[in-house]
Design an enzyme around this catalytic site. Structure first.
Site, PDB file in Angstrom:
ATOM      1  N   LYS A  11       0.847  -1.030  -0.014  1.00  0.00           N
ATOM      2  CA  LYS A  11       0.349   0.023   0.218  1.00  0.00           C
ATOM      3  C   LYS A  11       1.067   1.351  -0.355  1.00  0.00           C
ATOM      4  CE  LYS A  11      -4.228  -2.269   1.638  1.00  0.00           C
ATOM      5  NZ  LYS A  11      -4.948  -2.240   3.009  1.00  0.00           N
ATOM      6  N   TYR A  51     -12.985  -1.786  -3.796  1.00  0.00           N
ATOM      7  CA  TYR A  51     -13.013  -1.925  -2.746  1.00  0.00           C
ATOM      8  C   TYR A  51     -14.227  -1.806  -2.777  1.00  0.00           C
ATOM      9  CZ  TYR A  51      -8.241  -1.933  -0.845  1.00  0.00           C
ATOM     10  OH  TYR A  51      -7.132  -2.417  -0.439  1.00  0.00           O
ATOM     11  N   PHE A  59     -15.190   3.527   6.861  1.00  0.00           N
ATOM     12  CA  PHE A  59     -13.985   3.947   6.378  1.00  0.00           C
ATOM     13  C   PHE A  59     -13.705   4.173   5.169  1.00  0.00           C
ATOM     14  CE2 PHE A  59     -14.511  -0.261   7.194  1.00  0.00           C
ATOM     15  CZ  PHE A  59     -13.823  -1.157   5.792  1.00  0.00           C
ATOM     16  N   ARG A  87      -2.127 -14.568   4.489  1.00  0.00           N
ATOM     17  CA  ARG A  87      -3.063 -13.645   5.269  1.00  0.00           C
ATOM     18  C   ARG A  87      -2.503 -14.028   7.032  1.00  0.00           C
ATOM     19  NH1 ARG A  87      -7.333 -10.600   4.078  1.00  0.00           N
ATOM     20  NH2 ARG A  87      -7.762 -10.952   6.255  1.00  0.00           N
ATOM     21  N   THR A  93      -6.033  -7.773  10.080  1.00  0.00           N
ATOM     22  CA  THR A  93      -5.921  -5.760   9.935  1.00  0.00           C
ATOM     23  C   THR A  93      -5.976  -4.734  10.336  1.00  0.00           C
ATOM     24  OG1 THR A  93      -7.611  -6.774   9.143  1.00  0.00           O
ATOM     25  CG2 THR A  93      -7.852  -4.078   8.979  1.00  0.00           C
ATOM     26  N   ARG A 104       2.211  -7.207   8.472  1.00  0.00           N
ATOM     27  CA  ARG A 104       0.863  -5.428   9.478  1.00  0.00           C
ATOM     28  C   ARG A 104       2.345  -4.900  10.920  1.00  0.00           C
ATOM     29  NH1 ARG A 104      -4.710  -7.347   7.265  1.00  0.00           N
ATOM     30  NH2 ARG A 104      -4.031  -5.735   5.927  1.00  0.00           N
ATOM     31  N   ASN A 114      -2.083   0.239   6.988  1.00  0.00           N
ATOM     32  CA  ASN A 114      -2.123  -1.278   7.382  1.00  0.00           C
ATOM     33  C   ASN A 114      -1.003  -2.009   6.053  1.00  0.00           C
ATOM     34  OD1 ASN A 114      -3.908  -2.514   5.496  1.00  0.00           O
ATOM     35  ND2 ASN A 114      -5.458  -3.092   6.808  1.00  0.00           N
ATOM     36  N   HIS A 117      -1.878  -6.123   1.328  1.00  0.00           N
ATOM     37  CA  HIS A 117      -3.702  -5.660   0.977  1.00  0.00           C
ATOM     38  C   HIS A 117      -3.367  -7.527   0.511  1.00  0.00           C
ATOM     39  CE1 HIS A 117      -7.192  -7.121  -0.757  1.00  0.00           C
ATOM     40  NE2 HIS A 117      -6.770  -7.546  -1.235  1.00  0.00           N
ATOM     41  N   GLU A 128      -9.384 -10.506  -7.785  1.00  0.00           N
ATOM     42  CA  GLU A 128      -8.268  -8.824  -7.427  1.00  0.00           C
ATOM     43  C   GLU A 128      -7.122  -9.333  -8.456  1.00  0.00           C
ATOM     44  OE1 GLU A 128      -7.912  -9.806  -3.566  1.00  0.00           O
ATOM     45  OE2 GLU A 128      -9.728  -8.686  -3.004  1.00  0.00           O
TER      46      GLU A 128
HETATM   47  P1  IDP Z   1      -8.085  -6.720   5.964  1.00  0.00           P
HETATM   48  O1  IDP Z   1      -7.448  -6.006   4.405  1.00  0.00           O
HETATM   49  O2  IDP Z   1      -7.630  -6.861   6.198  1.00  0.00           O
HETATM   50  O3  IDP Z   1      -8.869  -7.755   4.507  1.00  0.00           O
HETATM   51  P2  IDP Z   1     -11.222  -5.791   5.486  1.00  0.00           P
HETATM   52  O4  IDP Z   1     -12.097  -5.716   6.800  1.00  0.00           O
HETATM   53  O5  IDP Z   1     -11.033  -5.970   4.591  1.00  0.00           O
HETATM   54  O6  IDP Z   1      -9.452  -5.692   6.125  1.00  0.00           O
HETATM   55  O7  IDP Z   1     -11.004  -3.681   4.613  1.00  0.00           O
HETATM   56  C1  IDP Z   1      -9.766  -3.309   4.423  1.00  0.00           C
HETATM   57  C2  IDP Z   1      -9.007  -2.076   4.367  1.00  0.00           C
HETATM   58  O8  IDP Z   1      -9.473  -0.959   4.477  1.00  0.00           O
HETATM   59  C3  IDP Z   1      -8.092  -2.869   5.055  1.00  0.00           C
HETATM   60  O9  IDP Z   1      -6.857  -3.039   5.214  1.00  0.00           O
HETATM   61  C4  IDP Z   1      -7.777  -1.307   5.988  1.00  0.00           C
HETATM   62  O10 IDP Z   1      -6.457  -0.679   4.894  1.00  0.00           O
HETATM   63  C5  IDP Z   1      -9.053  -0.211   5.437  1.00  0.00           C
HETATM   64  N1  IDP Z   1     -10.082  -0.348   6.991  1.00  0.00           N
HETATM   65  C6  IDP Z   1     -10.262  -1.696   7.568  1.00  0.00           C
HETATM   66  N2  IDP Z   1     -11.393  -0.901   8.313  1.00  0.00           N
HETATM   67  C7  IDP Z   1     -10.637   0.731   8.494  1.00  0.00           C
HETATM   68  C8  IDP Z   1     -11.223   0.860   9.612  1.00  0.00           C
HETATM   69  O11 IDP Z   1     -11.964   0.593  10.878  1.00  0.00           O
HETATM   70  N3  IDP Z   1     -10.983   2.430   9.943  1.00  0.00           N
HETATM   71  C9  IDP Z   1     -10.070   2.652   8.321  1.00  0.00           C
HETATM   72  N4  IDP Z   1      -9.240   2.042   8.122  1.00  0.00           N
HETATM   73  C10 IDP Z   1     -10.421   0.978   7.277  1.00  0.00           C
HETATM   74 MG    MG Z   2     -10.300  -8.085   3.401  1.00  0.00          MG
END
Ligand code: IDP
Ligand code: MG
Length: 139
Positions: A11, A51, A59, A87, A93, A104, A114, A117, A128
């Protein structure tokens, strides 16, 4: 896609701060083979579509802004049980909940920023990967 592939992104926060090399090293050391890789600057339309599943969440807009804030490195990775193994390598996350030694834990600066992805299912790994690497561009 048969369980041996996943899709990953380094990212913008990690690319910007010079963490691409260390992250790619961890990916290699984790036994993943890089099947396809390129640096791209996502457009707003691309990030919104990538997304799509998060559209409407609190968010979503800041996530799209973040993911278009600079270049990212997108890649297709090969490994047995690739989705699950990747993962594990990246961790939770929320970096405060990520296991020590995960990408992460080491490189995320917040839940949003973070660092990486990783696809969450074989179906999404295929979607994807095809999103950034149309079939004609790879393998
Ligand atoms: P993941 O990347 O671990 O699969 P997801 O829930 O799919 O997590 O969320 C996608 C991305 O959205 C996360 O990697 C992060 O960059 C962002 N994100 C998720 N939850 C939040 C939040 O509560 N605040 C801000 N950004 C978030
Ligand atoms: Mg995800």
């Amino acid at each position: 896609m048969n369980g041996n592939f996943t899709f990953a992104i380094i990212k913008p926060n990690a690319v910007r701060t010079g963490k691409s090399g260390p992250i790619l090293s961890m990916i290699n050391e984790g036994g993943f083979e890089i099947e396809a890789l390129k640096m791209v600057q996502m457009t707003t339309e691309q990030a919104e579509s990538f997304y799509e599943v998060h559209r409407g969440k609190p968010f979503y807009i800041e996530l799209v802004e973040f993911m278009t804030s600079g270049p990212v490195i997108v890649m297709v990775l090969r490994h047995a049980h690739a989705v699950e193994e990747f993962r594990k390598l990246i961790g939770a996350t929320d970096p405060s909940k990520a296991e020590p030694g995960t990408i992460r834990k080491l490189f995320a600066v917040s839940v949003k920023m973070n660092a990486v992805h990783g696809s969450d299912s074989d179906e999404n790994a295929a979607r994807e990967s095809n999103f950034f690497f149309p079939a004609t561009e790879r393998f």
